[in-house]
Design a protein around this motif. Structure first.
Motif, PDB file in Angstrom:
ATOM      1  N   THR A 191     -13.116  23.977 -65.411  1.00 27.90           N
ATOM      2  CA  THR A 191     -13.203  23.923 -63.963  1.00 27.90           C
ATOM      3  C   THR A 191     -11.867  24.365 -63.356  1.00 27.90           C
ATOM      4  O   THR A 191     -10.916  24.615 -64.094  1.00 27.90           O
ATOM      5  CB  THR A 191     -13.608  22.525 -63.455  1.00 27.90           C
ATOM      6  N   LEU A 192     -11.811  24.463 -62.048  1.00 25.93           N
ATOM      7  CA  LEU A 192     -10.572  24.841 -61.382  1.00 25.93           C
ATOM      8  C   LEU A 192      -9.572  23.688 -61.465  1.00 25.93           C
ATOM      9  O   LEU A 192      -9.976  22.524 -61.539  1.00 25.93           O
ATOM     10  CB  LEU A 192     -10.849  25.192 -59.918  1.00 25.93           C
ATOM     11  N   VAL A 193      -8.284  23.996 -61.393  1.00 22.60           N
ATOM     12  CA  VAL A 193      -7.266  22.951 -61.514  1.00 22.60           C
ATOM     13  C   VAL A 193      -7.342  21.936 -60.394  1.00 22.60           C
ATOM     14  O   VAL A 193      -6.888  20.811 -60.538  1.00 22.60           O
ATOM     15  CB  VAL A 193      -5.837  23.525 -61.630  1.00 22.60           C
ATOM     16  N   THR A 194      -7.928  22.297 -59.260  1.00 24.79           N
ATOM     17  CA  THR A 194      -8.018  21.389 -58.117  1.00 24.79           C
ATOM     18  C   THR A 194      -9.249  20.480 -58.171  1.00 24.79           C
ATOM     19  O   THR A 194      -9.395  19.602 -57.312  1.00 24.79           O
ATOM     20  CB  THR A 194      -8.056  22.182 -56.798  1.00 24.79           C
ATOM     21  N   LEU A 195     -10.119  20.675 -59.154  1.00 28.68           N
ATOM     22  CA  LEU A 195     -11.336  19.882 -59.287  1.00 28.68           C
ATOM     23  C   LEU A 195     -11.254  18.985 -60.515  1.00 28.68           C
ATOM     24  O   LEU A 195     -10.589  19.321 -61.487  1.00 28.68           O
ATOM     25  CB  LEU A 195     -12.568  20.797 -59.396  1.00 28.68           C
ATOM     26  N   PRO A 196     -11.984  17.852 -60.496  1.00 26.05           N
ATOM     27  CA  PRO A 196     -11.959  16.978 -61.674  1.00 26.05           C
ATOM     28  C   PRO A 196     -12.851  17.514 -62.788  1.00 26.05           C
ATOM     29  O   PRO A 196     -13.889  18.132 -62.533  1.00 26.05           O
ATOM     30  CB  PRO A 196     -12.522  15.656 -61.130  1.00 26.05           C
ATOM     31  N   LEU A 197     -12.414  17.298 -64.012  1.00 26.41           N
ATOM     32  CA  LEU A 197     -13.240  17.620 -65.175  1.00 26.41           C
ATOM     33  C   LEU A 197     -14.281  16.525 -65.380  1.00 26.41           C
ATOM     34  O   LEU A 197     -14.019  15.360 -65.064  1.00 26.41           O
ATOM     35  CB  LEU A 197     -12.368  17.726 -66.437  1.00 26.41           C
ATOM     36  N   PRO A 198     -15.437  16.865 -65.917  1.00 28.29           N
ATOM     37  CA  PRO A 198     -16.427  15.828 -66.199  1.00 28.29           C
ATOM     38  C   PRO A 198     -15.929  14.901 -67.296  1.00 28.29           C
ATOM     39  O   PRO A 198     -15.107  15.293 -68.129  1.00 28.29           O
ATOM     40  CB  PRO A 198     -17.651  16.603 -66.645  1.00 28.29           C
ATOM     41  N   GLU A 199     -16.405  13.701 -67.295  1.00 24.25           N
ATOM     42  CA  GLU A 199     -16.018  12.714 -68.329  1.00 24.25           C
ATOM     43  C   GLU A 199     -16.560  13.094 -69.672  1.00 24.25           C
ATOM     44  O   GLU A 199     -17.487  13.644 -69.935  1.00 24.25           O
ATOM     45  CB  GLU A 199     -16.501  11.328 -67.944  1.00 24.25           C
ATOM     46  N   ARG A 244      -6.501  29.813 -61.837  1.00 23.36           N
ATOM     47  CA  ARG A 244      -6.021  28.759 -62.730  1.00 23.36           C
ATOM     48  C   ARG A 244      -7.158  27.799 -63.002  1.00 23.36           C
ATOM     49  O   ARG A 244      -7.892  27.408 -62.097  1.00 23.36           O
ATOM     50  CB  ARG A 244      -4.854  28.004 -62.089  1.00 23.36           C
ATOM     51  N   VAL A 245      -7.301  27.440 -64.259  1.00 29.14           N
ATOM     52  CA  VAL A 245      -8.367  26.527 -64.672  1.00 29.14           C
ATOM     53  C   VAL A 245      -7.800  25.435 -65.566  1.00 29.14           C
ATOM     54  O   VAL A 245      -6.729  25.579 -66.152  1.00 29.14           O
ATOM     55  CB  VAL A 245      -9.500  27.277 -65.422  1.00 29.14           C
ATOM     56  N   LYS A 246      -8.533  24.341 -65.615  1.00 28.20           N
ATOM     57  CA  LYS A 246      -8.238  23.318 -66.615  1.00 28.20           C
ATOM     58  C   LYS A 246      -9.513  23.122 -67.412  1.00 28.20           C
ATOM     59  O   LYS A 246     -10.616  23.413 -66.942  1.00 28.20           O
ATOM     60  CB  LYS A 246      -7.739  22.023 -65.988  1.00 28.20           C
ATOM     61  N   MET A 247      -9.350  22.645 -68.629  1.00 23.33           N
ATOM     62  CA  MET A 247     -10.490  22.561 -69.530  1.00 23.33           C
ATOM     63  C   MET A 247     -10.320  21.448 -70.539  1.00 23.33           C
ATOM     64  O   MET A 247      -9.202  21.008 -70.798  1.00 23.33           O
ATOM     65  CB  MET A 247     -10.675  23.893 -70.246  1.00 23.33           C
ATOM     66  N   HIS A 248     -11.454  21.006 -71.058  1.00 28.19           N
ATOM     67  CA  HIS A 248     -11.465  20.124 -72.222  1.00 28.19           C
ATOM     68  C   HIS A 248     -11.533  21.021 -73.442  1.00 28.19           C
ATOM     69  O   HIS A 248     -12.384  21.916 -73.516  1.00 28.19           O
ATOM     70  CB  HIS A 248     -12.697  19.214 -72.238  1.00 28.19           C
ATOM     71  N   LEU A 249     -10.633  20.805 -74.384  1.00 22.13           N
ATOM     72  CA  LEU A 249     -10.671  21.495 -75.670  1.00 22.13           C
ATOM     73  C   LEU A 249     -11.040  20.480 -76.735  1.00 22.13           C
ATOM     74  O   LEU A 249     -10.447  19.401 -76.803  1.00 22.13           O
ATOM     75  CB  LEU A 249      -9.304  22.102 -76.000  1.00 22.13           C
ATOM     76  N   ASP A 250     -12.018  20.803 -77.527  1.00 18.72           N
ATOM     77  CA  ASP A 250     -12.446  19.936 -78.622  1.00 18.72           C
ATOM     78  C   ASP A 250     -12.428  20.760 -79.896  1.00 18.72           C
ATOM     79  O   ASP A 250     -13.222  21.682 -80.059  1.00 18.72           O
ATOM     80  CB  ASP A 250     -13.856  19.393 -78.342  1.00 18.72           C
ATOM     81  N   ASP A 251     -11.482  20.463 -80.770  1.00 21.08           N
ATOM     82  CA  ASP A 251     -11.286  21.231 -82.009  1.00 21.08           C
ATOM     83  C   ASP A 251     -11.080  22.714 -81.721  1.00 21.08           C
ATOM     84  O   ASP A 251     -11.636  23.576 -82.400  1.00 21.08           O
ATOM     85  CB  ASP A 251     -12.453  21.018 -82.976  1.00 21.08           C
ATOM     86  N   GLY A 252     -10.334  23.033 -80.657  1.00 22.08           N
ATOM     87  CA  GLY A 252     -10.019  24.403 -80.318  1.00 22.08           C
ATOM     88  C   GLY A 252     -11.096  25.143 -79.552  1.00 22.08           C
ATOM     89  O   GLY A 252     -10.957  26.329 -79.276  1.00 22.08           O
ATOM     90  N   ARG A 253     -12.173  24.465 -79.201  1.00 26.20           N
ATOM     91  CA  ARG A 253     -13.295  25.076 -78.479  1.00 26.20           C
ATOM     92  C   ARG A 253     -13.359  24.495 -77.069  1.00 26.20           C
ATOM     93  O   ARG A 253     -13.239  23.288 -76.888  1.00 26.20           O
ATOM     94  CB  ARG A 253     -14.596  24.755 -79.237  1.00 26.20           C
ATOM     95  N   ILE A 254     -13.564  25.345 -76.066  1.00 26.54           N
ATOM     96  CA  ILE A 254     -13.692  24.873 -74.685  1.00 26.54           C
ATOM     97  C   ILE A 254     -15.077  24.245 -74.515  1.00 26.54           C
ATOM     98  O   ILE A 254     -16.089  24.895 -74.752  1.00 26.54           O
ATOM     99  CB  ILE A 254     -13.502  26.025 -73.686  1.00 26.54           C
ATOM    100  N   THR A 255     -15.090  22.968 -74.102  1.00 25.15           N
ATOM    101  CA  THR A 255     -16.362  22.276 -73.889  1.00 25.15           C
ATOM    102  C   THR A 255     -16.667  22.060 -72.411  1.00 25.15           C
ATOM    103  O   THR A 255     -17.809  21.787 -72.060  1.00 25.15           O
ATOM    104  CB  THR A 255     -16.379  20.925 -74.617  1.00 25.15           C
ATOM    105  N   ALA A 256     -15.669  22.169 -71.549  1.00 24.43           N
ATOM    106  CA  ALA A 256     -15.848  22.071 -70.100  1.00 24.43           C
ATOM    107  C   ALA A 256     -14.685  22.793 -69.442  1.00 24.43           C
ATOM    108  O   ALA A 256     -13.557  22.750 -69.930  1.00 24.43           O
ATOM    109  CB  ALA A 256     -15.902  20.622 -69.636  1.00 24.43           C
TER     110      ALA A 256
END
Length: 77
Positions: free
Chosen positions: A69-77, A55-67
């Motif tokens: 990481t795992l769901v248990t870790l923080p995404l970068p700002e 399982r992952v979480k991600m930043h999506l910007d206009d439909g594109r993954i920009t970052a």
């Protein structure tokens, strides 16, 4: 100061494919949509390895993954 785009959002999904040599792959979003990610998106999340099915979480910007990481870790700002 960073001006966050209105189209940027956080999403979750499951790693579908990952190439450890190129650090590229694809993620299945919870709605079934498959989105590819490139090496800079993988590197931005601070990961060293990704296993299919994780399982992952991600930043999506206009439909594109920009970052990514795992769901248990923080995404970068």
């Amino acid at each position: 100061m960073y001006n966050q785009s209105v189209t940027r959002k956080e999403a979750q999904g499951t790693a579908r494919l990952f190439d450890p040599t190129t650090h590229t792959g694809t993620v299945l979003l919870d709605d079934g949509t498959e989105i590819a990610f490139d090496a800079p998106a993988f590197t931005a999340g601070g990961l060293r390895l990704l296993r299919i099915g994780q399982r992952v979480k991600m930043h999506l910007d206009d439909g594109r993954i920009t970052a990514l990481t795992l769901v248990t870790l923080p995404l970068p700002e």
